[in-house]
Write an enzyme that holds these catalytic residues in place. Structure first.
Site, mmCIF file in Angstrom:
data_model
loop_
_atom_site.group_PDB
_atom_site.id
_atom_site.type_symbol
_atom_site.label_atom_id
_atom_site.label_comp_id
_atom_site.label_asym_id
_atom_site.label_seq_id
_atom_site.Cartn_x
_atom_site.Cartn_y
_atom_site.Cartn_z
ATOM 1 N N GLU A 79 8.834 -41.034 -27.269
ATOM 2 C CA GLU A 79 9.646 -41.166 -26.069
ATOM 3 C C GLU A 79 8.950 -40.466 -24.905
ATOM 4 O O GLU A 79 9.543 -40.216 -23.874
ATOM 5 C CB GLU A 79 11.059 -40.634 -26.290
ATOM 6 C CG GLU A 79 11.160 -39.196 -26.724
ATOM 7 C CD GLU A 79 12.614 -38.743 -26.872
ATOM 8 O OE1 GLU A 79 13.000 -38.433 -27.992
ATOM 9 O OE2 GLU A 79 13.345 -38.701 -25.877
ATOM 10 N N CYS A 111 14.623 -39.967 -30.145
ATOM 11 C CA CYS A 111 14.108 -39.289 -31.348
ATOM 12 C C CYS A 111 14.292 -40.122 -32.614
ATOM 13 O O CYS A 111 13.915 -39.690 -33.702
ATOM 14 C CB CYS A 111 14.784 -37.933 -31.530
ATOM 15 S SG CYS A 111 14.607 -36.882 -30.096
ATOM 16 N N HIS A 233 17.342 -34.417 -38.151
ATOM 17 C CA HIS A 233 16.637 -34.346 -36.877
ATOM 18 C C HIS A 233 16.843 -32.925 -36.346
ATOM 19 O O HIS A 233 17.957 -32.396 -36.406
ATOM 20 C CB HIS A 233 17.209 -35.383 -35.893
ATOM 21 C CG HIS A 233 16.745 -35.148 -34.491
ATOM 22 N ND1 HIS A 233 15.405 -34.986 -34.187
ATOM 23 C CD2 HIS A 233 17.417 -35.001 -33.320
ATOM 24 C CE1 HIS A 233 15.288 -34.770 -32.885
ATOM 25 N NE2 HIS A 233 16.489 -34.773 -32.340
HETATM 26 N N1 CAA Z 1 22.908 -13.735 -29.620
HETATM 27 C C1 CAA Z 1 23.100 -14.712 -30.550
HETATM 28 N N2 CAA Z 1 23.526 -15.958 -30.198
HETATM 29 C C2 CAA Z 1 23.729 -16.219 -28.904
HETATM 30 C C3 CAA Z 1 23.553 -15.236 -27.902
HETATM 31 C C4 CAA Z 1 23.120 -13.934 -28.307
HETATM 32 N N3 CAA Z 1 22.910 -12.972 -27.412
HETATM 33 N N4 CAA Z 1 23.841 -15.810 -26.707
HETATM 34 C C5 CAA Z 1 24.210 -17.104 -26.948
HETATM 35 N N5 CAA Z 1 24.134 -17.338 -28.261
HETATM 36 C C6 CAA Z 1 24.409 -18.595 -28.960
HETATM 37 C C7 CAA Z 1 25.642 -19.307 -28.450
HETATM 38 O O1 CAA Z 1 26.830 -18.751 -29.002
HETATM 39 C C8 CAA Z 1 25.364 -20.718 -28.932
HETATM 40 O O2 CAA Z 1 25.624 -20.790 -30.305
HETATM 41 P P1 CAA Z 1 26.733 -21.806 -30.865
HETATM 42 O O3 CAA Z 1 26.210 -23.175 -30.510
HETATM 43 O O4 CAA Z 1 26.776 -21.557 -32.308
HETATM 44 O O5 CAA Z 1 27.998 -21.496 -30.130
HETATM 45 C C9 CAA Z 1 23.839 -20.854 -28.778
HETATM 46 O O6 CAA Z 1 23.346 -19.514 -28.667
HETATM 47 C C10 CAA Z 1 23.414 -21.640 -27.530
HETATM 48 O O7 CAA Z 1 23.958 -21.047 -26.403
HETATM 49 P P2 CAA Z 1 24.875 -21.853 -25.348
HETATM 50 O O8 CAA Z 1 25.988 -22.527 -26.048
HETATM 51 O O9 CAA Z 1 25.190 -20.894 -24.248
HETATM 52 O O10 CAA Z 1 24.045 -23.060 -24.805
HETATM 53 P P3 CAA Z 1 22.759 -23.136 -23.882
HETATM 54 O O11 CAA Z 1 23.092 -22.999 -22.458
HETATM 55 O O12 CAA Z 1 21.677 -22.264 -24.399
HETATM 56 O O13 CAA Z 1 22.312 -24.633 -24.144
HETATM 57 C C11 CAA Z 1 21.823 -26.616 -25.276
HETATM 58 C C12 CAA Z 1 22.228 -25.159 -25.454
HETATM 59 C C13 CAA Z 1 22.854 -27.318 -24.423
HETATM 60 C C14 CAA Z 1 21.748 -27.311 -26.613
HETATM 61 C C15 CAA Z 1 20.446 -26.638 -24.590
HETATM 62 O O14 CAA Z 1 19.492 -26.001 -25.389
HETATM 63 C C16 CAA Z 1 19.972 -28.045 -24.282
HETATM 64 O O15 CAA Z 1 20.373 -28.662 -23.299
HETATM 65 N N6 CAA Z 1 19.054 -28.580 -25.140
HETATM 66 C C17 CAA Z 1 18.524 -29.919 -24.985
HETATM 67 C C18 CAA Z 1 19.448 -30.988 -25.522
HETATM 68 C C19 CAA Z 1 19.518 -30.999 -27.013
HETATM 69 O O16 CAA Z 1 18.693 -30.467 -27.718
HETATM 70 N N7 CAA Z 1 20.565 -31.641 -27.544
HETATM 71 C C20 CAA Z 1 20.713 -31.805 -28.963
HETATM 72 C C21 CAA Z 1 21.396 -33.095 -29.304
HETATM 73 S S1 CAA Z 1 20.517 -34.454 -28.563
HETATM 74 C C22 CAA Z 1 19.229 -34.738 -29.627
HETATM 75 O O17 CAA Z 1 19.251 -34.313 -30.735
HETATM 76 C C23 CAA Z 1 18.051 -35.495 -29.144
HETATM 77 C C24 CAA Z 1 16.988 -34.529 -28.769
HETATM 78 O O18 CAA Z 1 16.147 -34.188 -29.578
HETATM 79 C C25 CAA Z 1 16.986 -33.993 -27.431
#
Ligand code: CAA
Length: 390
Positions: A79, A111, A233
């Site tokens: 992709e 993916c 994945h």
């Molecule tokens: N200590 C331990 N854990 C912590 C922490 C700390 N100090 N601070 C935060 N966390 C945890 C949160 O609790 C959360 O865990 P849970 O999901 O278990 O609740 C985790 O860290 C992530 O934190 P946030 O929820 O605050 O989210 P974020 O702002 O970091 O964003 C995301 C997470 C939205 C997935 C981001 O990484 C993102 O946009 N990623 C790209 C999209 C993606 O990967 N999507 C997956 C599905 S799509 C797909 O699979 C296709 C592909 O490959 C892209």
């Protein structure tokens, strides 16, 4: 006739960014990345390493000269394509010296692409049993500086040789796919980074997992008890762990749960240090399982969950064949240790590097000593690649 993966290999880029450093630079608690996402490091690719050079490296790592003369189809799933028209597979076909009477093309659905490529390869071998198909899942995941997805970037390529009587694993005839037209993650032609509805994408991933699995169980009457492992994945390992925990609802003995958990842990060893390689990441998980689990044996059945945003998901399974371990590399982790660590400043420089074409549409590149294959020149808009002489 059994058809499946005869050989499997992996290549990643020459640079690595440690997420502890990224966390410090972004003012984030490092445990958010290490525990919240289950990621330690991500591979970073400079301009001279792209999906073609990574795919060529991965392919070259598994193929003999004889096999290069036997392959009659090369499929690159990606992709992060480098041309809207010419397939990356055509460049790779040339770089690897595959015999000319082969069909080479690119395939795309986020993916999920490599899963579709494997299915196509299987159908081809069914029709033409002496054929060998090279499937390459090659991607560079680039979200943007300070973007929520920044710690989940990565780059790499998985190469799989698909044949009859495979030496590693055979495909079972049990694929169940699902398609939903949604906007969770997409990249229009005019953008170098994707648009992402992050939380929504994770919900869709988990819901597709659950619903595809339910349909799979209904159609094939199999449960988790029939498998020794499930590979997912891996956009980042923590999401797969959430998915894994959702599946554990089936009635499983304590012993079975522990075995599945041990194998899940083995399946995320490489992704934890590479990051997301999009369409290759499911198969990096499979490779990681095969090379890091200590209790697998011939005849074991492994389930795989593929997810590509947009979205298409699929469940299918494979079975290990006698002697599979001879075709793996238990020392692969050394490849990851060899990458050069970048400071956050150096990583940002690499991230923003662009190709500056002159009036004739040409540019020359020079810094590619640490790569096996490199993009060395663009001449009047043609990309030229080469194997790097050491
Ligand atoms: N200590 C331990 N854990 C912590 C922490 C700390 N100090 N601070 C935060 N966390 C945890 C949160 O609790 C959360 O865990 P849970 O999901 O278990 O609740 C985790 O860290 C992530 O934190 P946030 O929820 O605050 O989210 P974020 O702002 O970091 O964003 C995301 C997470 C939205 C997935 C981001 O990484 C993102 O946009 N990623 C790209 C999209 C993606 O990967 N999507 C997956 C599905 S799509 C797909 O699979 C296709 C592909 O490959 C892209």
């Amino acid at each position: 006739m059994t058809i499946g993966i005869d050989k499997i290999g992996f290549a990643t880029s020459q640079y690595v960014l440690k997420l502890q450093d990224l966390a410090n630079a972004r003012g984030v608690d490092p445990e958010k990345y290490t525990k919240g996402l289950l990621l330690e490091e991500i591979s970073i690719a400079p301009l001279t390493e792209d999906i073609v050079t990574l795919a060529a490296s991965a392919g070259n790592s598994i193929l003999t000269e004889e096999e290069k003369q036997e392959i009659d189809m090369v499929i690159v799933a990606t992709e992060s394509g480098i041309d809207q028209s010419k397939a990356a597979a055509v460049f790779v076909h040339g770089l690897l010296g595959i015999q000319p009477f082969a069909r080479s093309f690119e395939i795309k659905e986020a993916c999920y692409g490599a899963t579709a490529a494997l299915h196509y390869a299987k159908l081809h071998v069914e029709n033409s049993p002496t054929s060998k198909v090279l499937v390459l899942a090659s991607d560079i995941a680039k979200y943007g500086i300070n973007a929520p997805g920044e710690p989940t970037q990565g780059s790499g390529s998985i190469a799989m040789l698909i044949t009859q009587n495979p030496r590693i694993l055979s495909f079972n005839d049990d694929n169940v796919a699902q398609t939903r037209d949604i906007n969770d993650f997409w990249r229009p032609n005019y953008s170098i980074t994707p648009f992402v509805n992050g939380i929504y994408s994770t919900q869709q991933y988990l819901d597709c997992l659950q619903t595809t699995w339910e349909e799979y169980k209904k159609r094939f009457n199999w449960t988790l008890n029939d498998f020794v492992a499930v590979c997912f994945h891996l956009p980042y390992p923590k999401l797969a762990l959430k998915g894994f925990n959702k599946l554990l609802g089936d009635s499983l003995s304590q012993e079975k749960q522990e075995l599945l958990q041990k194998h899940f842990d083995a399946s995320i060893v490489y992704s934890n240090r590479v990051g997301n390689i999009y369409t290759g990441s499911l198969f990096l998980g499979l490779l990681s399982l095969l090379e890091n689990a200590e209790t697998l044996k011939a005849g074991d059945r492994i389930a795989l969950f593929s997810y590509g945003s947009g979205a298409v998901s699929e469940f299918f399974s494979v079975e290990l064949v006698e002697g599979y371990e001879k075709y793996l590399d238990k020392d692969r982790i050394k490849v990851l240790d060899k990458r050069k660590a970048l400071s956050v400043q150096e990583y940002e420089k690499v991230f923003y590097e662009e190709t500056h074409l002159d009036d004739s549409g040409s540019a020359k590149f020079s810094s590619y000593e640490d790569q096996e294959y490199a993009l060395v020149e663009i001449l009047e808009h043609h990309r030229y690649y080469s194997k790097v002489e050491k």
